[in-house]
Design a protein around this motif. Structure first.
Motif, PDB file in Angstrom:
ATOM      1  N   PRO A  34      -0.652   1.709  -5.757  1.00  0.00           N
ATOM      2  CA  PRO A  34       0.158   2.923  -5.510  1.00  0.00           C
ATOM      3  C   PRO A  34      -0.702   4.179  -5.399  1.00  0.00           C
ATOM      4  O   PRO A  34      -0.234   5.192  -4.886  1.00  0.00           O
ATOM      5  N   ASP A  35      -1.946   4.121  -5.851  1.00  0.00           N
ATOM      6  CA  ASP A  35      -2.799   5.304  -5.811  1.00  0.00           C
ATOM      7  C   ASP A  35      -3.599   5.440  -4.521  1.00  0.00           C
ATOM      8  O   ASP A  35      -4.465   6.301  -4.414  1.00  0.00           O
ATOM      9  N   ILE A  36      -3.337   4.584  -3.566  1.00  0.00           N
ATOM     10  CA  ILE A  36      -4.064   4.618  -2.301  1.00  0.00           C
ATOM     11  C   ILE A  36      -3.939   6.010  -1.675  1.00  0.00           C
ATOM     12  O   ILE A  36      -2.851   6.619  -1.688  1.00  0.00           O
ATOM     13  N   ASP A  37      -5.039   6.539  -1.152  1.00  0.00           N
ATOM     14  CA  ASP A  37      -4.956   7.887  -0.574  1.00  0.00           C
ATOM     15  C   ASP A  37      -5.533   7.992   0.836  1.00  0.00           C
ATOM     16  O   ASP A  37      -5.660   9.080   1.386  1.00  0.00           O
ATOM     17  N   GLY A  38      -5.882   6.825   1.422  1.00  0.00           N
ATOM     18  CA  GLY A  38      -6.365   6.845   2.800  1.00  0.00           C
ATOM     19  C   GLY A  38      -6.134   5.500   3.459  1.00  0.00           C
ATOM     20  O   GLY A  38      -6.233   4.462   2.801  1.00  0.00           O
ATOM     21  N   VAL A  39      -5.790   5.514   4.744  1.00  0.00           N
ATOM     22  CA  VAL A  39      -5.546   4.254   5.454  1.00  0.00           C
ATOM     23  C   VAL A  39      -6.123   4.304   6.855  1.00  0.00           C
ATOM     24  O   VAL A  39      -5.880   5.259   7.598  1.00  0.00           O
ATOM     25  N   PHE A  40      -6.902   3.277   7.177  1.00  0.00           N
ATOM     26  CA  PHE A  40      -7.338   3.101   8.562  1.00  0.00           C
ATOM     27  C   PHE A  40      -6.421   2.041   9.171  1.00  0.00           C
ATOM     28  O   PHE A  40      -6.433   0.888   8.758  1.00  0.00           O
ATOM     29  N   ALA A  41      -5.633   2.443  10.164  1.00  0.00           N
ATOM     30  CA  ALA A  41      -4.726   1.506  10.830  1.00  0.00           C
ATOM     31  C   ALA A  41      -5.413   1.003  12.092  1.00  0.00           C
ATOM     32  O   ALA A  41      -6.045   1.777  12.809  1.00  0.00           O
ATOM     33  N   ALA A  42      -5.269  -0.289  12.367  1.00  0.00           N
ATOM     34  CA  ALA A  42      -6.028  -0.912  13.447  1.00  0.00           C
ATOM     35  C   ALA A  42      -5.624  -0.430  14.831  1.00  0.00           C
ATOM     36  O   ALA A  42      -6.337  -0.660  15.805  1.00  0.00           O
ATOM     37  N   SER A  43      -4.473   0.225  14.941  1.00  0.00           N
ATOM     38  CA  SER A  43      -4.091   0.822  16.227  1.00  0.00           C
ATOM     39  C   SER A  43      -3.123   1.965  15.956  1.00  0.00           C
ATOM     40  O   SER A  43      -2.601   2.103  14.848  1.00  0.00           O
TER      41      SER A  43
END
Lengths: 338, 338
Positions: A245-254
């Motif tokens: 739940p503490d995630i603060d960044g996401v690289f989405a593949a597209s």
DNA sequence: TCCTACTGTGTGCACGTTCACACATCTGAC
DNA sequence: GTCAGATGTGTGAACGTGCACACAGTAGGA
């Protein structure tokens, strides 16, 4: 009105009109020694009659078809969804038509159609081929390698025949770079929604992400989803939120995946980029449809198509392509989502 | 390996292999009196050698090109944006290739390219044409009318030549119907974001909206925007909210427009469909990307393309198309946005 | 027996083009 | 004055196919 329904002018007609023989007409069309007087007379006749050479006759004697196959190895539905294919097609088409080549589309839905393509490719219907979306170990690669057909691949499957050129972008380096940019905004728990890892582009983007994180890489922060689409993006994001739940960044593949992720984040009450920074890949029309607009990697689809066409054209011109492949620059476009 | 780089088998080769003459081979290929023994021998030879007839030679003698032009009168950028063109193309392509016709793409960016198209169409490069996105008074209509080329229009500009068939959907009736559905949900202040009213589809959708409202129609509740896109949708919605903050229903001229409208509504603090019901048009990929998913009119792009191709093919077969045009059913898909 | 109809097959021509070759003319150098 | 080279032109053959025609054989009816 140069258009008489029943008949079309031929070299004979304009030869007669200009008072010369067929051979001379052919020479002004294709180059050779022609006197100035003859040339002008013939050019005038061509203009007046509205003569256009007969493609079939020319192709017959020249032993070629003046057509290039544009082969897409995707189901019809994905063909429509993919934001890049349309651009690649358009880019290839304009280069090809400028060189007086026709582009023949061939969307191959089932993987088992290889026999049909082989027949088509070796049947003299096309003088060359541009092949899009081939994956590593795709049988088409062996087939094209065996045929002696000028061709180019869009993308670069691992096991490509060394003689066949490819054009694409460096998915790995770009993924690594944009992940670094994301980390540089001060994020500490950065995850990835990896899509289509069975494809070279998907696998490379994941590897790039892993490299950027180095020792910080955490397996649990990678959610794998099958497709580059919105629904998968939303699903992947939910998985990540569940795991941390503490995630603060996401690289989405597209970009489509990123759009889905943003939707899932909104549903979970997280703000973008306040709570979570999101970056995508492709710079497709998705990128400016989301709120906030996506930071992403620009994929020059048009150029890719144009270069692929150019590679085929050069081989057709007898040129031996020196470089094995071409990776086009794919700059990062930084907007508001991270 | 039927593929010898240098040479391709011809009728002569298989005639020799089967011990008959070229004529007999031609007859088993194209129909005619052939004895059973000769036929089996020839078919065996064809299979063994992997013979494929030479298209150029056949085209030359048959006086045709076996190609159909797919002409799109749109700038490149719109070609990519339009959610329908891809589907139409795919539908046409599969029908055409099933009949052994090639589809030749021609994206016409500038309106002044008419001369070039005319030359192309009358030059014998194609045996027929499918023309997409023509507008009323487009010069291409007169050109194609004058040429004696089997063709079909996708969409139906007002001033179409009576002999040229068209295929499309009934924009007017569908717009009227979905507006009625929207009204039936109990809305009292219903507006429209009308896009591209210079095009037949855009004008028809507006007319349909007007008819549905009848005496309730209020000019101030129509916001006209130039394009069928997201940004225009958002802008149009803001205009409507400004003119009447109590608006509780919106018919957007396309799904992209509807998506933009939903975005603008969200920014203005309105809920969808709670405060405002929104309906779109096209049932494109946008429809399931928005939250909530869009209620919209399904446009059968694939079928439209297939029917257009079929019309051209039938004319090529000597058939006189009896009906002037074909309007395909465009059912309403009711989802959650209204 | 002869004529007609039907089945089956081979041959010549045409489609419109390019290319190789033969031929013509002109220049300049030996 | 002849030879070489450049420049310019016409002609025949070929590309691979489909179609019209000619021809051969068979069968049936008068």
């Amino acid at each position: 009105m140069p258009n008489k329904p029943g008949k079309r002018a031929t070299v004979h007609d304009i030869a007669a009109a200009a008072g010369v023989s067929r051979g001379t007409v052919s020479r002004v069309l294709n180059g050779g020694y022609v006197s100035a007087t003859a040339r002008t007379a013939i050019e005038r006749a061509i203009r007046e009659v509205g003569y256009v050479p007969n493609t079939a006759a020319r192709n017959l004697v020249m032993q070629r078809s003046q057509a290039i196959g544009f082969i897409v190895l995707e189901p019809h539905s994905l063909f429509l969804e993919d934001p890049n294919i349309g651009g690649i097609m358009l880019g290839a088409n304009s280069t090809l038509s400028a060189a007086d080549y026709q582009m023949v589309n061939l969307v191959v839905d089932s993987e088992r159609d290889t026999a049909r393509i082989t027949r088509y490719l070796s049947g003299g219907f096309v003088d060359g081929a541009i092949i899009v979306s081939a994956r590593s170990h795709d049988p088409i690669i062996q087939v094209v390698g065996g045929l002696n057909l000028p061709s180019a691949f869009v993308g670069h499957p691992r096991d490509l025949h060394p003689d066949i050129p490819y054009v694409g972008i460096d998915n790995l380096a770009s993924a690594e770079e944009i992940t670094r940019r994301l980390l540089a905004t001060g994020r500490h728990r950065v995850g990835m929604i990896a899509a289509a890892v069975d494809r070279d582009s998907g696998a490379d983007r994941l590897t790039g992400f892993r490299r950027a994180l180095g020792p910080l890489f955490d397996e649990t922060l990678v959610a794998e989803v099958p497709l580059y689409d919105f629904a998968c993006g939303a699903k992947g994001m939910r998985t990540l939120l569940e795991r941390d739940p503490d995630i603060d960044g996401v690289f989405a593949a597209s970009d489509a995946v990123a759009a889905g992720a943003i939707e899932a984040l909104r549903e979970a009450g997280r703000s973008v980029p306040g709570d979570v920074g999101v970056v995508g890949f492709d710079d497709s029309s998705w990128a400016t449809r989301t709120r906030p607009n996506l930071s992403t990697v620009h994929q020059p689809a048009d150029d890719i198509g144009a270069h692929a066409a150019d590679m085929v054209l050069r081989q057709l011109g007898g040129e031996q392509i020196p470089e094995q492949g071409l990776l086009l620059p794919s700059p990062i476009v930084w907007r508001a989502s991270a």
